[in-house]
Design an enzyme around this catalytic site. Structure first.
Site, PDB file in Angstrom:
ATOM      1  N   GLU A  45      42.524  62.957  46.806  1.00 36.26           N
ATOM      2  CA  GLU A  45      41.539  61.979  47.290  1.00 36.26           C
ATOM      3  C   GLU A  45      40.777  62.593  48.457  1.00 36.26           C
ATOM      4  OE1 GLU A  45      41.259  57.833  49.826  1.00 36.26           O
ATOM      5  OE2 GLU A  45      43.063  58.138  48.596  1.00 36.26           O
ATOM      6  N   ARG A  49      35.251  60.614  55.278  1.00 35.61           N
ATOM      7  CA  ARG A  49      35.396  60.480  56.724  1.00 35.61           C
ATOM      8  C   ARG A  49      34.729  61.628  57.467  1.00 35.61           C
ATOM      9  NH1 ARG A  49      41.798  58.672  57.141  1.00 35.61           N
ATOM     10  NH2 ARG A  49      41.699  57.036  55.550  1.00 35.61           N
ATOM     11  N   LYS A 133      45.093  49.421  46.086  1.00 33.04           N
ATOM     12  CA  LYS A 133      45.604  50.154  47.247  1.00 33.04           C
ATOM     13  C   LYS A 133      45.952  49.127  48.318  1.00 33.04           C
ATOM     14  CE  LYS A 133      43.800  53.217  50.896  1.00 33.04           C
ATOM     15  NZ  LYS A 133      42.667  54.115  51.249  1.00 33.04           N
TER      16      LYS A 133
END
Length: 212
Positions: A45, A49, A133
């Site tokens: 993943e 960011r 999630k």
């Protein structure tokens, strides 16, 4: 949605641990990914960011087609579309909005939406989502929350992320509604900064061994 649920199940079963990755230097992308793959983590993943996330996805999809590469920290539909354009094979969000959930329904790429509450779950459930999630897991009840969700939401499976570590990861996997976990404890920032890829490989291998 059934085919996308099946796709998430397949990648979760293969991954077991979904490493949450921040790319701070484009030169690190391939050696970093190679180290994780050598340690057994081949489903990645790549988060948004940092400014290098999408370029990293493009590079990995071109140069490392044997890896499964997704995009995380997707916050809105423009980021969702950019992740698709970059070649994301799955998308992960920290939370859910109606717009992102609807984009996920329309897209061929499976979406793993972030949830924290029963209301979050129900908003996504009505659109056909069954895989989520739980984030941040340590803040919103962790294992106790998963046990509570198992009652009213017996057909759902979760990827708890946030606060998962070597001390509790095995306990998470003992929950029947956990399909995989997300985390970055095997990717210490100081080790990455030092470009100690052999150490990253070792830590990834140790993380997976914890589950056995």
């Amino acid at each position: 949605m059934q085919n996308k649920i099946a796709a998430i199940d397949a990648l979760s079963q293969k991954a077991r641990i979904l490493p949450v990755i921040v790319i701070n230097d484009p030169a690190d992308v391939l050696p970093f990914a190679d180290a994780m793959a050598a340690g057994g983590l081949k489903t990645l993943e790549i988060t948004l960011r940092s400014a290098y996330g999408l370029d990293a996805v493009r590079l990995l999809r071109k140069e490392r087609p044997e890896l499964t590469v997704g995009v995380g920290t997707v916050l809105d539909t423009s980021m969702f579309d950019a992740a698709i354009e970059a070649g994301a094979q799955f998308i992960v969000t920290p939370g859910c909005t109606d717009e992102i959930l609807e984009a996920g329904v329309k897209s061929d790429v499976p979406l793993l939406p972030g949830i924290a509450t029963p209301s979050d779950i129900m908003r996504a459930y009505r659109l056909g989502y069954r895989r989520f999630k739980l984030f941040p897991a340590n803040v919103y009840g962790g294992i106790d929350a998963l046990k509570a969700f198992a009652g009213p939401f017996g057909d759902l499976r979760f990827c708890p992320t946030g606060g998962v570590n070597p001390g509790n990861v095995k306990a998470y996997f003992q929950q029947s509604n956990v399909m995989c976990v997300g985390g970055s404890w095997m990717l210490p920032s100081d080790v990455i900064k030092a470009r100690d890829w052999a150490k990253i490989e070792q830590l990834c291998r140790e993380a997976l061994a914890t589950l056995d």
